[in-house]
Every structure is written in structure tokens, then in C-alpha cells.
Design an enzyme around this catalytic site. Structure first.
Site, PDB file in Angstrom:
ATOM      1  N   ASP A  99       0.862  -1.171   0.000  1.00 53.92           N
ATOM      2  CA  ASP A  99       0.000   0.000   0.000  1.00 53.92           C
ATOM      3  C   ASP A  99       0.906   1.231   0.000  1.00 53.92           C
ATOM      4  OD1 ASP A  99      -2.248   1.635   0.496  1.00 53.92           O
ATOM      5  OD2 ASP A  99      -3.127   0.098   1.778  1.00 53.92           O
ATOM      6  N   ASP A 195      -2.813   4.587  -2.541  1.00 56.99           N
ATOM      7  CA  ASP A 195      -3.782   5.234  -1.666  1.00 56.99           C
ATOM      8  C   ASP A 195      -4.198   6.583  -2.271  1.00 56.99           C
ATOM      9  OD1 ASP A 195      -4.947   5.135   1.128  1.00 56.99           O
ATOM     10  OD2 ASP A 195      -3.868   7.030   1.272  1.00 56.99           O
ATOM     11  N   GLU A 254      -6.521   3.544  -5.714  1.00 56.45           N
ATOM     12  CA  GLU A 254      -7.759   3.779  -4.954  1.00 56.45           C
ATOM     13  C   GLU A 254      -8.280   5.148  -5.341  1.00 56.45           C
ATOM     14  OE1 GLU A 254      -9.543   4.590  -0.499  1.00 56.45           O
ATOM     15  OE2 GLU A 254      -7.622   5.379  -1.134  1.00 56.45           O
ATOM     16  N   HIS A 318     -10.793  -2.071   4.473  1.00 56.55           N
ATOM     17  CA  HIS A 318     -10.587  -1.581   5.836  1.00 56.55           C
ATOM     18  C   HIS A 318     -11.285  -0.250   6.120  1.00 56.55           C
ATOM     19  CE1 HIS A 318      -7.847   0.505   3.279  1.00 56.55           C
ATOM     20  NE2 HIS A 318      -7.617   1.383   4.236  1.00 56.55           N
ATOM     21  N   ASP A 319     -11.974   0.307   5.134  1.00 56.94           N
ATOM     22  CA  ASP A 319     -12.663   1.584   5.335  1.00 56.94           C
ATOM     23  C   ASP A 319     -14.178   1.427   5.391  1.00 56.94           C
ATOM     24  OD1 ASP A 319     -10.286   3.090   5.238  1.00 56.94           O
ATOM     25  OD2 ASP A 319     -10.359   3.219   3.057  1.00 56.94           O
TER      26      ASP A 319
HETATM   27  C1  GLC Z   1      -7.436   5.876   2.043  1.00 62.07           C
HETATM   28  C2  GLC Z   1      -7.305   4.747   3.026  1.00 62.07           C
HETATM   29  C3  GLC Z   1      -7.854   5.171   4.345  1.00 62.07           C
HETATM   30  C4  GLC Z   1      -7.068   6.382   4.826  1.00 62.07           C
HETATM   31  C5  GLC Z   1      -7.059   7.486   3.779  1.00 62.07           C
HETATM   32  C6  GLC Z   1      -6.035   8.530   4.089  1.00 62.07           C
HETATM   33  O1  GLC Z   1      -8.758   6.173   1.761  1.00 62.07           O
HETATM   34  O2  GLC Z   1      -7.936   3.610   2.510  1.00 62.07           O
HETATM   35  O3  GLC Z   1      -7.797   4.149   5.296  1.00 62.07           O
HETATM   36  O4  GLC Z   1      -7.626   6.849   6.012  1.00 62.07           O
HETATM   37  O5  GLC Z   1      -6.736   6.990   2.505  1.00 62.07           O
HETATM   38  O6  GLC Z   1      -4.738   8.027   3.894  1.00 62.07           O
END
Ligand code: GLC
Length: 539
Positions: A99, A195, A254, A318-319
Site C-alpha cells: 500500500d 492510496d 484507490e 478496511h474503510d
Molecule cells: C485511504 C485509506 C484510508 C485512509 C485514507 C487517508 O482512503 O484507505 O484508510 O484513512 O486513505 O490516507
């Protein structure tokens, strides 16, 4: 036949390292813990693992606030442990994805400490500093600009104030970040999950975002100037060229905030390999889980991800609240099995979040147990993301086989019944269902690469085929608690189909009778017309 390509044809399993397996009895998962469970992932049939961040972090955002992108947080292990993990993952026939949190760093990162030390520091321009804030809001709540007393300017942060955004327009930042990618590629990493990659660049003139109706500040504006800037495209091309200089490397982005259509624009032969489209992650509150809704999502995806654009399929991460917490009632796994079947039989790379294979539910937490910052801020309207991050439920012992001591986050109380050990020995468990589906996907090319064909079917059901040369797989799903009859067209009689998987199944020469919540997966190697919709439902 075309070669099996791991990131396209395989299943990618997301591990949240602090909750997967604790090897040293400190209540926190670690790399040696993951190493000790590689055999399990092989048993499940996984092709690649994606590790949520393992870099040193003060944990303001649980690892997504990094202080050093080329080191391992000592709580997770050492670089030597990591090298061992890469080697062992490969030896087990799997791949490994890291990640990469490149939009921002921790405010404790050496770069930011220097940057904030004075206005004329050489790293001042590595972050986004302004005399006056514009109207941009932070995604986790509040203004996106934080005043720094020492240097009397504001810095920008899309997330927490402990996560200042980098200035990707600065060529030194760009160079330093690309070197980080190379560092891990040289260590044998197979790919990256980027990310919030569509946030890297912000409007150069920092124009105010236009306003719109919304409940909280962040949603009361259209995110026109703080994301999806045109500079991102050449960067994805540059990154792709670097990845392509190694064999079979991969990047999945993402996409944050933007619609699926935007995600599709970032991928292709000279761009990213993939970008997440969160078509199946909606809350049941706003988008009732129904065959009609699922069909609509699939059809939109199919239209957007065609040709060189390969889709991904995501139900959980995880979100997000876990799939079973969204769509199942109590401990009944029927809807989780339907969701798992979709994940593993649709066109696109399936991403399986740890614990989904045993139907883990979000752990219920009291207010004082909440650790996730947005949860603390917005309780009780939003309880944050801790619920889906609880320790993996390996067995029915006190701490679920995850640790010998009290873990960093409470174990779900249902683990005494719901755990891997119990499900392994139950032939009807979600775990065994998942394992069988993954094995089928490996065995049957139509399930991996076949064209998706949606068939009309009675309300409450979803029927589709995956077709490739010489093979048709037909999937029939009954979302309801009543039996539903599907008529069979002449030429598609049951004897033309081989049942590959079913939760229990009936047929006669003219109809299939799908029992409550039944799932049937059939294979035909003859050209067969589809099962046609039957308007009447059997009660
Ligand atoms: C992404 C991650 C999340 C994090 C955010 C800021 O959305 O998946 O868990 O809080 O980025 O880094």
C-alpha cells in the site's frame, strides 16, 4: 491458451497487518504472523496478498500517516522479516502488493519537520503552504488548512491535520516518491495499491470549490479543484513505464470521491493496470441490496470497463462496514454467500478482505473503545472504521487464536462460534463455499475471462452467464426466502448442464426451482440458449 496472469486472473487478498496474526504476543499483528499463515492462504487459493501500510507511523490514521516510506514499523518487524515475507510468499506461489500512501505523509515525517521549520527551508515547497486558506474542507472533518505558528502560514491536509499533503508539482518530491517505488520493486515487491492517488495534484491556483447541498462541510462542496487534476495522467504513464521495466508488476489505484467513470479513465495499457470501482460497497440504508440494484451496478461497470480496461470487484475493505454487516441478518450467512458468489464469478479481479471468507461481522464497540479519528469526531452518527478492523477469528479460544494477550482492538464476541477452525470442518460453511468458488475460478477459463451476459429473470433472482469459446457458465441466484421457478428454454435442458456448485438444487425437464436463497453454478460445453425468465413465482 493465453497465459494465467496473476493480477488479472487471480484473487487478491487484503491483509490488515495489525489484525491478521500476532506472532510475538504484544496484541498487534506482525509480519512473522503473516508468514505463519501463508499456508492458510494457499489452502484458500489466493494468488496475491495486499498489505495495508507496514511503515513506521505514529498511527494518527493507523498507518496511513507514514514517517518513512522505505522502512518497516518495528512493531510489525524488520526489513529482514519483510525480505523473508517476500521470498516465502513467492515460494508459496503467491505475489505481494504494498500500500503506497503518497498523497500525504505524517506530520512527524522528516520532510515535513524540515518544511515547517522555516519559510526558507529547502523543503518548504515540498508541502502546500499558503498565507490564506481557501474554502477547501478536510475529508475527516473541519477546514483543510492548519495554521502553523512558527512560520505563520497555513498548510493543506485532505485528511487529518497530522497528514499534510505533499506538493507533487515540485520535481524533487516527484523524484523522491518515484525512488520509493523503485526501492520496493528492487526488493521484489510485485505491485502497489495507490492510496487516494487521484488526490496527488490540486489546482495550481487554489481556486475555491463550488458549493452544493450536503450535510457536513466536506460534502457541501463539489470537489472540482482538490482532486482529479490533469497532471495525474502523465504521472500514471511515468509510473507504468517504471513498472513495465520489471516483469509482471502491477498497480491498482484507490480512487477517492470520484465516480466509477473517472476511475476507468486512469487505466489502460499505458496507465494504471486497474483502479477500484466501489460498485458493490454501498450502505443498505441508501441502496437496498437487491438483484435489481446489483444488476444495475454490474451493467454500468461492464459498459465502463471494456477493451483494455480490466475491472476490479470489491465488496469490502478496511474503510467500509463488512459485507455481512451490511447485507446479512444476525448470524445467517445466506446473503454473504450470494455476495461471495458475485465477487468470485463476475468479470474482474476479485479483492477479498481478510475475514470475509468466514463472514466476519463488524465488532460492536462502545464509544470509549473507538480509535478511528472520524469515528471519535462524528459518533454516534458515524462510528468510524474500527468495526471492520477487528482481529482475524482463527479459532474459538479467548483471543480467537490471533494472540495470546488482549489484542489492540476487541475480538468480535461471535468468534466462539464463528471462526476458521469451526468453518473448516463444516462442509456448508461460507469458508468452504469460498474455497470451492476460488478453485472453480482457477479451473474454468470462462469464469475468469468470459464475456458477461445478463439474462432476464423473475424478480428476486439474478441470472447471468460467463461465456468464452466452448464454455458457458450460468449463475442463478435467489436473493429471497421463498422458492422461485425459472422456466427452461427448449435446447437448454438440464442434461446439457453440469452443476458445478449449488447450495441444494432441483430441476425437472421444464424448470429450475431455486429454493430460498439458493445459488447454482452450472457449466455447459455445448452452445445452449439461455434459461428464460418466468413471470410466475412458485409460493
Ligand atoms: C485511504 C485509506 C484510508 C485512509 C485514507 C487517508 O482512503 O484507505 O484508510 O484513512 O486513505 O490516507
Amino acid at each position: 491458451m493465453e497465459k494465467y496472469l496473476w493480477w488479472r486472473d487471480g484473487v487478491i487478498y487484503q491483509i490488515y497487518p495489525r489484525s491478521f496474526m500476532d506472532s510475538n504476543g504484544d496484541g498487534l499483528g506482525d509480519l512473522q504472523g503473516i508468514l505463519s499463515r501463508l499456508d492458510y492462504l494457499v489452502e484458500l487459493g489466493i494468488d496475491a496478498i495486499w498489505l495495508s501500510p507496514i511503515y513506521p507511523s505514529p498511527d494518527a490514521d493507523f498507518g496511513y500517516d507514514v514517517t518513512d516510506h522505505t522502512a518497516i514499523d518495528p512493531r510489525f518487524g524488520t526489513l529482514a522479516d519483510f525480505d523473508q515475507l517476500v521470498a516465502e510468499t513467492h515460494r508459496h506461489g503467491m505475489h505481494i502488493i504494498l500500500d503506497m500512501v503518497m498523497n500525504h505523509t505524517s506530520d512527524q515525517h522528516a520532510w515535513f519537520r524540515e518544511s515547517r521549520s522555516s519559510r526558507d527551508n529547502p523543503k518548504r515547497d515540498w508541502y502546500l503552504w499558503r498565507d490564506r486558506p481557501n474554502n477547501w474542507e478536510a475529508s475527516f472533518g473541519g477546514r483543510a488548512w492548519e495554521y502553523d505558528r512558527t512560520s505563520a502560514q497555513y498548510y493543506y491536509h485532505m485528511f487529518l491535520k497530522e497528514q499534510p499533503d505533499l506538493n507533487w508539482r515540485n520535481p524533487q518530491v516527484r523524484k523522491a516518491q518515484l525512488e520509493v517505488f523503485r526501492f520496493w520493486l528492487e526488493r521484489g515487491v510485485d505491485g502497489f495499491r495507490l492510496d487516494v492517488f487521484n488526490m496527488y495534484f490540486k489546482d495550481a491556483a487554489f481556486r475555491d470549490n463550488p458549493r452544493q447541498f450536503g450535510l457536513r462541510g466536506f460534502n457541501r462542496q463539489k470537489h472540482v479543484y482538490d482532486c482529479d487534476q490533469p497532471e495525474m495522467l502523465p504521472l500514471t504513464q511515468e509510473l507504468r513505464a517504471m513498472l513495465d521495466s520489471y516483469p509482471e508488476r502491477y498497480a491498482v489505484g484507490e480512487i477517492f470521491l470520484s465516480p466509477t467513470g473517472r476511475a476507468a479513465e486512469y487505466i489502460g495499457d499505458q496507465k494504471l493496470h486497474a483502479a477500484f470501482s466501489f460498485d458493490f460497497t454501498a450502505s443498505e440504508l441508501f441502496f437496498p441490496w437487491s438483484p435489481a440494484w446489483v444488476r444495475k451496478q454490474i451493467e454500468r461497470r461492464e459498459a465502463l470497463f471494456a477493451g483494455e480496461r480490466w475491472p476490479t470487484t470489491v465488496f469490502a475493505n478496511h474503510d467500509l462496514p463488512r459485507t455481512a454487516s451490511r447485507y446479512c441478518r444476525g448470524e445467517d450467512d445466506a446473503q454473504a454467500k450470494l455476495a461471495m458468489t458475485l465477487l468470485l464469478t463476475l468479470r474482474g479481479t476479485p479483492f477479498l478482505y481478510y475475514g470475509e471468507e468466514i463472514g466476519m461481522r463488524d465488532v460492536p464497540l462502545r464509544r470509549e473503545e473507538i480509535q478511528d479519528p472520524p469515528g471519535k469526531r462524528y459518533w454516534p452518527f458515524y462510528k468510524g472504521r474500527d468495526g471492520c478492523r477487528a482481529p482475524m477469528q482463527w479459532d474459538g479460544s479467548e483471543y480467537a487464536g490471533f494472540s495470546t494477550v488482549k489484542p489492540w482492538l476487541r475480538v468480535h464476541p461471535d468468534h466462539f462460534q464463528r471462526n476458521l477452525a469451526a468453518q473448516r470442518s463444516n462442509p456448508d460453511s461460507l469458508f468452504n463455499w469460498t474455497r470451492k468458488l476460488i478453485a472453480l475460478r482457477k479451473e474454468i477459463p470462462a469464469l475468469r475471462k468470459g464475456e458477461f451476459v445478463s439474462l432476464a429473470s423473475p424478480s428476486g433472482t439474478l441470472v447471468y452467464q460467463r461465456r468464452s469459446a466452448g464454455q458457458t457458465v450460468q449463475v442463478m441466484l435467489n436473493f429471497t426466502r421463498k422458492p422461485i421457478q425459472l422456466q427452461i428454454e427448449a435446447g437448454a435442458e438440464p442434461e446439457k448442464w453440469t452443476p458445478l456448485l449449488s447450495t441444494g438444487f432441483h430441476e425437472n425437464s421444464r424448470s429450475w426451482i431455486l429454493k430460498p436463497n439458493e445459488i447454482v453454478v452450472l457449466l455447459s460445453t455445448q452452445p445452449a440458449p439461455p434459461v428464460k425468465a418466468s413471470p410466475q413465482e412458485k409460493r
